[in-house]
Design a protein around this motif. Structure first.
Motif, PDB file in Angstrom:
ATOM      1  N   LEU A  85       0.857  -1.186   0.000  1.00 19.81           N
ATOM      2  CA  LEU A  85       0.000   0.000   0.000  1.00 19.81           C
ATOM      3  C   LEU A  85       0.891   1.234   0.000  1.00 19.81           C
ATOM      4  N   ALA A  86       0.581   2.184  -0.890  1.00 21.83           N
ATOM      5  CA  ALA A  86       1.285   3.468  -0.916  1.00 21.83           C
ATOM      6  C   ALA A  86       0.235   4.569  -0.880  1.00 21.83           C
ATOM      7  N   LEU A  87       0.293   5.406   0.140  1.00 20.93           N
ATOM      8  CA  LEU A  87      -0.689   6.460   0.351  1.00 20.93           C
ATOM      9  C   LEU A  87       0.011   7.808   0.446  1.00 20.93           C
ATOM     10  N   THR A  88      -0.427   8.770  -0.365  1.00 24.24           N
ATOM     11  CA  THR A  88       0.142  10.116  -0.339  1.00 24.24           C
ATOM     12  C   THR A  88      -0.964  11.106  -0.028  1.00 24.24           C
ATOM     13  N   LEU A  89      -0.795  11.893   1.043  1.00 23.10           N
ATOM     14  CA  LEU A  89      -1.793  12.864   1.481  1.00 23.10           C
ATOM     15  C   LEU A  89      -1.449  14.250   0.941  1.00 23.10           C
ATOM     16  N   HIS A  90      -2.382  14.846   0.197  1.00 21.52           N
ATOM     17  CA  HIS A  90      -2.206  16.208  -0.300  1.00 21.52           C
ATOM     18  C   HIS A  90      -2.901  17.225   0.592  1.00 21.52           C
ATOM     19  N   ASP A  91      -3.953  16.812   1.257  1.00 24.17           N
ATOM     20  CA  ASP A  91      -4.752  17.744   2.049  1.00 24.17           C
ATOM     21  C   ASP A  91      -5.469  16.974   3.147  1.00 24.17           C
ATOM     22  N   GLY A  92      -5.645  17.608   4.314  1.00 18.55           N
ATOM     23  CA  GLY A  92      -6.372  16.975   5.402  1.00 18.55           C
ATOM     24  C   GLY A  92      -5.562  15.879   6.082  1.00 18.55           C
ATOM     25  N   SER A  93      -6.244  14.892   6.619  1.00 17.40           N
ATOM     26  CA  SER A  93      -5.590  13.774   7.286  1.00 17.40           C
ATOM     27  C   SER A  93      -6.509  12.565   7.244  1.00 17.40           C
ATOM     28  N   VAL A  94      -5.931  11.386   7.400  1.00 20.33           N
ATOM     29  CA  VAL A  94      -6.685  10.140   7.415  1.00 20.33           C
ATOM     30  C   VAL A  94      -6.124   9.248   8.516  1.00 20.33           C
ATOM     31  N   ILE A  95      -6.865   8.205   8.849  1.00 14.65           N
ATOM     32  CA  ILE A  95      -6.409   7.174   9.781  1.00 14.65           C
ATOM     33  C   ILE A  95      -6.329   5.867   9.005  1.00 14.65           C
ATOM     34  N   VAL A  96      -5.178   5.211   9.070  1.00 16.95           N
ATOM     35  CA  VAL A  96      -4.975   3.950   8.357  1.00 16.95           C
ATOM     36  C   VAL A  96      -4.892   2.820   9.373  1.00 16.95           C
ATOM     37  N   ARG A  97      -5.670   1.768   9.137  1.00 14.89           N
ATOM     38  CA  ARG A  97      -5.626   0.580   9.978  1.00 14.89           C
ATOM     39  C   ARG A  97      -5.310  -0.631   9.112  1.00 14.89           C
ATOM     40  N   GLY A  98      -4.595  -1.569   9.702  1.00 14.73           N
ATOM     41  CA  GLY A  98      -4.232  -2.764   8.952  1.00 14.73           C
ATOM     42  C   GLY A  98      -3.172  -3.549   9.698  1.00 14.73           C
ATOM     43  N   PRO A  99      -2.488  -4.477   9.026  1.00 18.52           N
ATOM     44  CA  PRO A  99      -1.448  -5.274   9.668  1.00 18.52           C
ATOM     45  C   PRO A  99      -0.434  -4.398  10.396  1.00 18.52           C
ATOM     46  N   SER A 100      -0.207  -4.700  11.680  1.00 21.40           N
ATOM     47  CA  SER A 100       0.709  -3.988  12.577  1.00 21.40           C
ATOM     48  C   SER A 100       0.257  -2.568  12.881  1.00 21.40           C
ATOM     49  N   LEU A 101      -0.944  -2.167  12.416  1.00 15.84           N
ATOM     50  CA  LEU A 101      -1.486  -0.838  12.723  1.00 15.84           C
ATOM     51  C   LEU A 101      -2.899  -0.973  13.306  1.00 15.84           C
ATOM     52  N   PRO A 102      -3.075  -1.807  14.328  1.00 19.45           N
ATOM     53  CA  PRO A 102      -4.431  -2.059  14.834  1.00 19.45           C
ATOM     54  C   PRO A 102      -5.075  -0.833  15.468  1.00 19.45           C
ATOM     55  N   ASP A 103      -4.271   0.040  16.053  1.00 18.51           N
ATOM     56  CA  ASP A 103      -4.815   1.226  16.704  1.00 18.51           C
ATOM     57  C   ASP A 103      -4.969   2.397  15.742  1.00 18.51           C
ATOM     58  N   GLY A 104      -4.511   2.218  14.521  1.00  9.29           N
ATOM     59  CA  GLY A 104      -4.634   3.272  13.531  1.00  9.29           C
ATOM     60  C   GLY A 104      -3.451   4.213  13.527  1.00  9.29           C
ATOM     61  N   LEU A 105      -3.022   4.584  12.350  1.00  6.36           N
ATOM     62  CA  LEU A 105      -1.916   5.520  12.155  1.00  6.36           C
ATOM     63  C   LEU A 105      -2.448   6.756  11.467  1.00  6.36           C
ATOM     64  N   ARG A 106      -2.225   7.915  12.046  1.00 11.09           N
ATOM     65  CA  ARG A 106      -2.677   9.171  11.448  1.00 11.09           C
ATOM     66  C   ARG A 106      -1.646   9.621  10.420  1.00 11.09           C
ATOM     67  N   VAL A 107      -2.110   9.878   9.209  1.00 10.84           N
ATOM     68  CA  VAL A 107      -1.262  10.384   8.129  1.00 10.84           C
ATOM     69  C   VAL A 107      -1.779  11.773   7.763  1.00 10.84           C
ATOM     70  N   GLY A 108      -0.897  12.756   7.792  1.00  9.61           N
ATOM     71  CA  GLY A 108      -1.298  14.130   7.546  1.00  9.61           C
ATOM     72  C   GLY A 108      -0.869  14.641   6.197  1.00  9.61           C
ATOM     73  N   ALA A 109      -1.317  15.855   5.873  1.00 10.18           N
ATOM     74  CA  ALA A 109      -0.994  16.471   4.589  1.00 10.18           C
ATOM     75  C   ALA A 109       0.518  16.575   4.427  1.00 10.18           C
ATOM     76  N   GLY A 110       0.989  16.216   3.243  1.00 14.54           N
ATOM     77  CA  GLY A 110       2.415  16.273   2.962  1.00 14.54           C
ATOM     78  C   GLY A 110       3.177  15.030   3.373  1.00 14.54           C
ATOM     79  N   GLN A 111       2.455  14.007   3.839  1.00 14.40           N
ATOM     80  CA  GLN A 111       3.123  12.770   4.254  1.00 14.40           C
ATOM     81  C   GLN A 111       2.777  11.623   3.312  1.00 14.40           C
ATOM     82  N   LYS A 112       3.670  10.637   3.296  1.00  9.74           N
ATOM     83  CA  LYS A 112       3.474   9.445   2.471  1.00  9.74           C
ATOM     84  C   LYS A 112       3.674   8.213   3.343  1.00  9.74           C
ATOM     85  N   LEU A 113       2.765   7.277   3.229  1.00 12.65           N
ATOM     86  CA  LEU A 113       2.856   6.015   3.958  1.00 12.65           C
ATOM     87  C   LEU A 113       3.039   4.884   2.963  1.00 12.65           C
ATOM     88  N   VAL A 114       4.030   4.057   3.202  1.00 13.82           N
ATOM     89  CA  VAL A 114       4.226   2.829   2.434  1.00 13.82           C
ATOM     90  C   VAL A 114       4.165   1.668   3.413  1.00 13.82           C
TER      91      VAL A 114
END
Length: 423
Positions: free
Chosen positions: A178-207
């Motif tokens: 999974l590759a996620l790039t945030l341009h605006d706002g923020s999201v919460i990502v849940r999944g393997p090893s992220l059971p409590d959720g990871l906040r990803v903000g504007a200008g950040q990328k999660l792989v």
């Protein structure tokens, strides 16, 4: 009041109370009972000698249909339509590998664009949002924020919770990546090893990689090394869980499940670079290191990677003044670099957020001049259009909308551009 009249009044109160509880789920059984008694008591006190029983019952009977109407008047579910060439495969909507992308337009203004070779489906619709499943490929989303917006984008074992933002997401079943790039706002990502959720903000990328459980968060402006790290090397990656949903900078590093090797003495490890601290989400660590060296010294003599780390960390810590100084230093000292060009877009975003639309437009124009086909070109042109509309510059806005549709017909601002394009 006779016993019969009292019973009839109590029945009416019970009926009204049941409807009230449907309309407001916060009214529990004790509150319902107390309210019923108050209604009966007040009615018997005030109206016993002045209002005939038939009028009281008539009022109650008229109130019931009205309350029932309010109860049944539930918000309508969102609707959507698809624009562009679509390849249907059961419930899946896909774009041909060699064809054009297509866009899904929702009735709340939200737009989802799928690149060629991608497939997706709308799994659920509500009045507040939808659940969308990305089966593979690239999805570009612009979710409109409303009071109770709730969207979920599912990709493999990951779920992205959205309330209103612009982002790109890629999912590969073959690589479980999974590759996620945030341009605006923020999201919460849940999944393997992220059971409590990871906040990803504007200008950040999660792989993130589901097969190893590793997850790497970095700045979109910093050079990312995640592609150079083999998927099996999960011990080199870190999974972050923010301690506060409102402050990603408070995150701590959490070892991945694959880290089972004995501890190595700290002296054997070199100090992490500022770019590595930034990629790990340790924004306060970057700030402290810059202060120890001297902020002015860093801005005037530091390396480009250090400037990027300081500017980005300052943005995530909401220190706008330092962030702007760092971005301007990138442009002044390393003009022509990819980081300096991207800094123009970020400066535009910061001006936009501060409400200085004219300044934002100047920086967006600078970015579009220097990086006409850059990663933020569509977002810069779309945001320029919004700023022009808000300034009341109708002629310039119409021209910009027409240009946007010519260059990005399925972009995240396409619907907005169609509303303001030249006739």
């Amino acid at each position: 009041m006779s016993e019969l009249e009292h019973s009839e009044l109590e029945a009416s109160a019970l009926a009204l109370g049941r409807i009230a509880r449907v309309l407001d789920e916060r009214i529990d059984a004790p509150r319902h009972a107390a309210g019923r008694e108050r209604l009966i008591l007040q009615t018997t006190r005030r109206w016993r000698s002045r209002v005939p029983r038939r009028w009281l019952l008539l009022a109650a009977s008229l109130a019931l249909p009205f309350a029932l109407f309010l109860c049944l008047r539930a918000p309508a579910r969102l609707e959507y339509r698809v624009i562009g060439p679509v390849v249907a495969d059961g419930a899946w909507l896909g774009a041909a590998p060699t064809g054009a992308p297509f866009t899904v337009h929702f009735s709340d203004g939200t737009e989802l664009g799928l690149a060629p070779g991608s497939k997706s489906r709308v799994a659920e619709l509500t009045s507040d949002g939808a659940r969308v499943v990305l089966g593979g490929g690239h999805l570009q989303a612009r979710v409109v924020h409303r009071q109770r917006t709730h969207w979920v984008v599912a990709a493999g074992p990951y779920e992205i919770e959205v309330t209103g933002t612009a982002f790109d997401v890629d999912w590969s079943d073959a690589n479980s990546r999974l590759a996620l790039t945030l341009h605006d706002g923020s999201v919460i990502v849940r999944g393997p090893s992220l059971p409590d959720g990871l906040r990803v903000g504007a200008g950040q990328k999660l792989v993130a990689r589901a097969n190893t459980g590793e997850a790497q968060l970095s700045s979109v402006l910093a050079t990312s090394a995640d592609e150079a790290v083999p998927a099996a090397s999960s011990s080199a990656a870190s999974n972050r869980a923010p301690t506060s949903a409102d402050d990603a900078s408070a995150a701590e590093l959490v070892p991945s499940a694959a880290e089972s090797s004995p501890a190595v003495p700290a002296a054997a490890h070199p100090q992490p670079t500022w770019s590595e601290l930034l990629a790990d989400g340790n924004f306060r660590g970057v700030r402290a290191a810059a202060e120890a060296r001297g902020i002015d010294s860093v801005l005037s003599r530091g390396s480009l990677s250090d400037l990027v780390a300081v500017a980005d960390s300052a943005r995530y810590l909401h220190e706008r003044g330092l962030a702007k100084r760092g971005l301007l230093a990138e442009r002044a000292r390393f003009a022509g670099s990819a980081e300096a060009r991207a800094a123009a877009f970020v400066l535009g975003r910061m001006a936009d957020d501060a409400g200085t639309r004219a300044e934002a437009i100047r920086w967006y124009d600078t970015y579009l001049t220097e990086s006409a086909h850059g990663a933020f070109a569509a977002e810069a042109l779309g945001r320029k259009l919004v700023a022009l509309v808000e300034l009341g510059e109708k002629a310039q806005a119409a021209a910009t909308a027409t240009e946007y549709l010519r260059r990005f017909p399925y972009g995240p601002h396409a619907a907005y551009a169609r509303d303001h394009a030249e006739p």
